[in-house]
Design an enzyme around this catalytic site. Structure first.
Site, mmCIF file in Angstrom:
data_model
loop_
_atom_site.group_PDB
_atom_site.id
_atom_site.type_symbol
_atom_site.label_atom_id
_atom_site.label_comp_id
_atom_site.label_asym_id
_atom_site.label_seq_id
_atom_site.Cartn_x
_atom_site.Cartn_y
_atom_site.Cartn_z
ATOM 1 N N ASP A 114 2.417 5.166 5.949
ATOM 2 C CA ASP A 114 2.783 3.751 6.034
ATOM 3 C C ASP A 114 1.508 2.892 6.023
ATOM 4 O O ASP A 114 0.412 3.400 6.284
ATOM 5 C CB ASP A 114 3.594 3.501 7.326
ATOM 6 C CG ASP A 114 4.506 2.290 7.201
ATOM 7 O OD1 ASP A 114 4.324 1.490 6.262
ATOM 8 O OD2 ASP A 114 5.401 2.138 8.059
ATOM 9 N N GLY B 45 5.419 -7.394 6.667
ATOM 10 C CA GLY B 45 6.553 -7.488 5.740
ATOM 11 C C GLY B 45 7.891 -7.526 6.478
ATOM 12 O O GLY B 45 8.945 -7.505 5.852
ATOM 13 N N LYS C 36 -9.000 -4.481 6.783
ATOM 14 C CA LYS C 36 -8.034 -4.621 7.888
ATOM 15 C C LYS C 36 -8.537 -3.962 9.181
ATOM 16 O O LYS C 36 -7.899 -4.051 10.221
ATOM 17 C CB LYS C 36 -6.701 -3.996 7.491
ATOM 18 C CG LYS C 36 -5.982 -4.798 6.392
ATOM 19 C CD LYS C 36 -4.752 -4.050 5.939
ATOM 20 C CE LYS C 36 -3.892 -4.869 4.997
ATOM 21 N NZ LYS C 36 -2.771 -4.094 4.459
ATOM 22 N N GLU D 239 10.139 0.866 11.075
ATOM 23 C CA GLU D 239 8.875 1.609 10.975
ATOM 24 C C GLU D 239 8.526 2.260 12.312
ATOM 25 O O GLU D 239 8.070 3.404 12.356
ATOM 26 C CB GLU D 239 7.747 0.659 10.567
ATOM 27 C CG GLU D 239 7.843 0.208 9.117
ATOM 28 C CD GLU D 239 6.740 -0.749 8.706
ATOM 29 O OE1 GLU D 239 6.448 -0.815 7.513
ATOM 30 O OE2 GLU D 239 6.178 -1.442 9.579
ATOM 31 N N THR E 55 0.849 -1.199 0.000
ATOM 32 C CA THR E 55 0.000 0.000 0.000
ATOM 33 C C THR E 55 0.886 1.251 0.000
ATOM 34 O O THR E 55 0.657 2.182 -0.787
ATOM 35 C CB THR E 55 -0.950 0.007 1.225
ATOM 36 O OG1 THR E 55 -1.458 -1.312 1.416
ATOM 37 C CG2 THR E 55 -2.101 0.972 1.025
HETATM 38 O O1 LIG Z 1 6.426 -4.785 7.645
HETATM 39 C C1 LIG Z 1 5.591 -4.326 6.863
HETATM 40 C C2 LIG Z 1 4.715 -3.195 7.154
HETATM 41 O O2 LIG Z 1 4.331 -3.052 8.479
HETATM 42 C C3 LIG Z 1 3.554 -3.010 6.188
HETATM 43 O O3 LIG Z 1 3.250 -1.647 6.220
HETATM 44 C C4 LIG Z 1 2.322 -3.821 6.526
HETATM 45 O O4 LIG Z 1 2.659 -5.194 6.583
HETATM 46 C C5 LIG Z 1 1.198 -3.612 5.499
HETATM 47 O O5 LIG Z 1 1.621 -4.035 4.248
HETATM 48 P P1 LIG Z 1 0.662 -4.058 2.994
HETATM 49 O O6 LIG Z 1 0.293 -2.655 2.684
HETATM 50 O O7 LIG Z 1 1.482 -4.709 1.908
HETATM 51 O O8 LIG Z 1 -0.531 -4.913 3.352
#
Ligand SMILES: O=C[C@H](O)[C@H](O)[C@H](O)COP(=O)(O)O
Length: 221
Positions: free
Chosen positions: A80, A96, A120, A102, A28
């Site tokens: 983020d 991730g 989510k 972060e 994202t």
């Molecule tokens: O370690 C990864 C981060 O916290 C990401 O921001 C989180 O996992 C969300 O990722 P995505 O937008 O790919 O679902």
């Protein structure tokens, strides 16, 4: 438009000329960074601070000027993603594996914007296993101490090997039934000596931007 792109681009409206901008990690945050790259190309003067090596590479490929974390005292805005969020803007992050960088960047951010699918959102955190970054030393002791907090911890693997973070640590994904008191649990996990940091982000987010399923924007502020 792809919902991730919609919320990613919406979040960039908080970026203004001259700002220091925290650049998140994940699929994202990717869309926000792509948009920031376009804004920079069109003349916007900002400096980015990446939350992972992957994001650093992406930002460099887009010619976004970057600051080294050691040069940074405060960040104006960070954008983020998240893996789960509740109506109090408490988050689970680290799907991730980028949670440590972060959280450090979130901790010095004035305005922390989270972009995430509506799916989510939840009433009580805990459907998503909490990623916990732990030191490789005595990892079995650490995992047993995490287990004693009431979760099922599992070492994260990638390609048949233990997943290694950008900081050369391991991740254990800790599945709790439900997390009624995220602040207390965050502190309890971090009190374990082998835990470097955990993916509960409590009281950090200022704004959550999600999509309503029909192309509209939903915001929790
Ligand atoms: O370690 C990864 C981060 O916290 C990401 O921001 C989180 O996992 C969300 O990722 P995505 O937008 O790919 O679902």
């Amino acid at each position: 438009m792809n919902p991730k792109q919609l919320v990613g681009e919406k979040a960039t409206e908080h970026i203004k000329e001259g700002m220091i901008v925290g650049l998140g990690t994940g699929s994202t945050a990717y869309f926000a960074i792509m948009k920031i790259g376009e804004m920079v190309k069109n003349g916007l003067n900002i400096k980015g601070v990446p939350t992972s090596k992957a994001t650093e590479e992406l930002a460099l490929s887009l010619n976004i000027p970057l600051l080294n974390i050691s040069e940074v005292k405060k960040i104006d805005v960070t954008i983020d993603g998240a893996d789960e969020y509740d109506s109090h803007k408490n988050l689970i992050k680290g799907g991730g594996g980028a949670l440590l960088r972060e959280k450090i960047i979130a901790s010095i951010t004035r305005f922390y914007v989270i972009i995430a699918d509506k799916a989510k959102g939840c009433d009580i955190l805990g459907d998503f296993a909490v990623p916990v970054e732990i030191t490789p030393f005595a990892k079995e002791i650490t995992i047993n101490q995490l287990k004693a907090l009431g979760c099922e911890p599992k070492f994260r693997e990638k390609d048949g090997k233990l997943f290694i973070t950008d900081n050369q640590n391991y991740i254990t994904d800790c599945k709790f039934k439900e997390i009624k008191n995220p602040k207390e649990l965050e502190a309890k996990m971090n009190a374990i000596p082998g835990v470097v940091e955990n993916g509960l982000f409590v009281g950090m987010a200022n704004l959550i931007i999600s999509e309503d399923g029909e192309g509209g924007i939903l915001q929790i502020d």
